[in-house]
Design a protein around this motif. Structure first.
Motif, short mmCIF file in Angstrom:
data_model
loop_
_atom_site.label_atom_id
_atom_site.label_comp_id
_atom_site.label_asym_id
_atom_site.label_seq_id
_atom_site.Cartn_x
_atom_site.Cartn_y
_atom_site.Cartn_z
N LYS A 198 -24.91 -54.66 -48.41
CA LYS A 198 -26.10 -54.26 -47.78
C LYS A 198 -27.21 -55.15 -48.51
O LYS A 198 -27.17 -55.01 -49.54
CB LYS A 198 -26.63 -53.04 -48.02
N CYS A 199 -28.11 -55.46 -47.20
CA CYS A 199 -29.26 -56.60 -47.73
C CYS A 199 -30.54 -55.36 -47.89
O CYS A 199 -30.81 -54.20 -47.16
CB CYS A 199 -29.56 -57.60 -46.69
N GLU A 200 -30.68 -55.12 -49.37
CA GLU A 200 -32.03 -54.69 -49.86
C GLU A 200 -33.46 -55.01 -49.52
O GLU A 200 -34.20 -53.67 -48.72
CB GLU A 200 -32.16 -54.65 -50.84
N ASN A 201 -33.87 -55.99 -48.31
CA ASN A 201 -34.73 -56.33 -48.12
C ASN A 201 -35.07 -55.53 -46.23
O ASN A 201 -35.55 -55.02 -46.23
CB ASN A 201 -34.71 -57.59 -47.70
N CYS A 202 -34.21 -56.02 -45.08
CA CYS A 202 -33.65 -55.40 -43.90
C CYS A 202 -32.60 -54.06 -43.72
O CYS A 202 -32.82 -53.85 -42.58
CB CYS A 202 -33.12 -56.49 -43.00
N GLN A 203 -31.63 -54.20 -44.53
CA GLN A 203 -30.34 -52.83 -44.75
C GLN A 203 -29.52 -53.80 -43.82
O GLN A 203 -28.37 -52.50 -43.62
CB GLN A 203 -30.93 -51.57 -44.38
N GLU B 233 -26.97 -65.89 -48.20
CA GLU B 233 -28.42 -65.11 -47.86
C GLU B 233 -27.83 -64.20 -46.78
O GLU B 233 -26.73 -63.88 -45.74
CB GLU B 233 -29.18 -66.12 -47.35
N CYS B 234 -28.97 -63.51 -46.70
CA CYS B 234 -28.47 -61.86 -45.34
C CYS B 234 -28.90 -63.15 -44.02
O CYS B 234 -29.48 -63.66 -43.74
CB CYS B 234 -29.91 -61.30 -45.70
N PHE B 235 -27.85 -63.08 -43.50
CA PHE B 235 -27.84 -63.21 -41.58
C PHE B 235 -29.16 -62.92 -40.61
O PHE B 235 -29.27 -64.04 -39.65
CB PHE B 235 -26.57 -62.97 -41.47
N LYS B 236 -29.34 -61.79 -41.09
CA LYS B 236 -30.39 -61.45 -40.47
C LYS B 236 -31.86 -61.79 -41.01
O LYS B 236 -32.89 -62.72 -40.50
CB LYS B 236 -30.42 -59.67 -40.01
N CYS B 237 -32.43 -61.73 -42.22
CA CYS B 237 -33.61 -61.52 -42.75
C CYS B 237 -34.32 -63.28 -43.34
O CYS B 237 -34.57 -63.40 -43.97
CB CYS B 237 -34.45 -60.83 -43.25
N LYS B 238 -32.24 -64.24 -44.19
CA LYS B 238 -32.32 -65.14 -45.02
C LYS B 238 -32.90 -64.73 -46.33
O LYS B 238 -33.18 -65.96 -47.23
CB LYS B 238 -33.26 -66.35 -43.94
ZN ZN Z 1 -31.70 -58.99 -45.18
#
Ligand code: ZN
Ligand code: ZN
Length: 261
Positions: A189-194, A213-218
């Motif tokens: 889980k990305c801590e920034n955008c979940q 890196e997070c595929f959604k928020c980078k």
């Molecule tokens: Zn993210």
């Protein structure tokens, strides 16, 4: 089944049915051994065409912890009389079902082995502690559940066979991996955008780009439990060629789209 020997195809199907769940490599080996054919996906497609009238099929799924592909012979419609039910006692099935629900309700898609064992004390009729331990062990070796470092996860066989039940019991409220768009129970889980990513999808992306890196928020991700990915086998896997784009293709497409904006 016209182009290949019907007997050979039946034998191949029987091996898959008998073993209940087989790795992609094992299925490939059996296909070569029995049919002398290197494309097991082509053979399976042919068999599935013959099986469609009885609502059964050989289907594949990926182990969420390792990314390894497995195949199982499963019903294609929601069937209350699932094959696995006849193998276990009602108390064992109740325990398995209760463990599934605990995992589905958990924050990160797993529960500790101790919690899994303790669930039996809430059930009636209940198994003894030793029986529950043996049952969980059997469910792990049959791949209904999987275990890693003292925790219990949904097994690959359940993801192949039981998704309709999970969807029905949880109103389809599952996380979808932003890399491959498939539902997942456990991931990073990305801590920034979940956003929750498959560990193997992140492993492939990291191997290809050298970045994590997070595929959604980078945002940079701090995932330390990614499986070892062999890019050659994941890119060339026949099971990935059954009509579903593999994650590396999607990464490329989305990257291009971003630059256009
Ligand atoms: Zn993210
Ligand atoms: Zn994914």
């Amino acid at each position: 089944m016209s182009s290949r020997s019907t007997l050979g195809m039946q034998q191949f199907l029987q091996v898959i049915m008998h073993n209940e769940v087989l790795s992609d490599q094992e299925v490939s080996n059996e296909c070569v051994r029995i049919l002398g054919e290197r494309s097991h996906v082509r053979c399976i497609t042919e068999i599935n065409n013959s099986l469609s009238s009885i609502n059964m099929a050989i289907q594949s799924g990926k182990d969420e912890l390792t990314g390894e592909i497995f195949w199982a012979f499963v019903p294609t419609i929601k069937d209350e009389k699932m094959r696995y039910q006849s193998k276990y006692t009602q108390a064992q099935l109740d325990l398995l079902r209760a463990i599934f629900l605990e995992i589905l309700d958990s924050e990160n898609g797993f529960i500790s082995s101790i919690d899994a064992l303790n669930i039996q004390s809430t059930l009636e009729p209940r198994l003894s502690h030793a029986e529950a331990e043996t049952t969980i062990g059997e469910m792990v070796s049959s791949k209904w559940l999987s275990s890693k470092e003292g925790n219990i996860y949904i097994g690959v066989r359940s993801t192949i066979e039981l998704m309709p039940f999970f969807r029905a019991s949880h109103h389809d409220e599952f996380n979808a991996c932003p890399i491959c768009d498939r539902s997942l129970f456990h991931g990073h889980k990305c801590e920034n955008c979940q956003a929750v990513h498959h560990l193997y999808c992140l492993g492939i992306a990291k191997k290809r780009t050298g970045m994590l890196e997070c595929f959604k928020c980078k945002k940079t991700l701090n995932a330390t439990d990614l499986p070892c990915i062999d890019l050659n086998s994941s890119r060339g896997s026949q099971a990935e060629q059954d009509g579903t784009p593999s994650p590396p293709i999607k990464i490329k497409g989305k990257g291009k789209k971003r630059k256009e904006h």
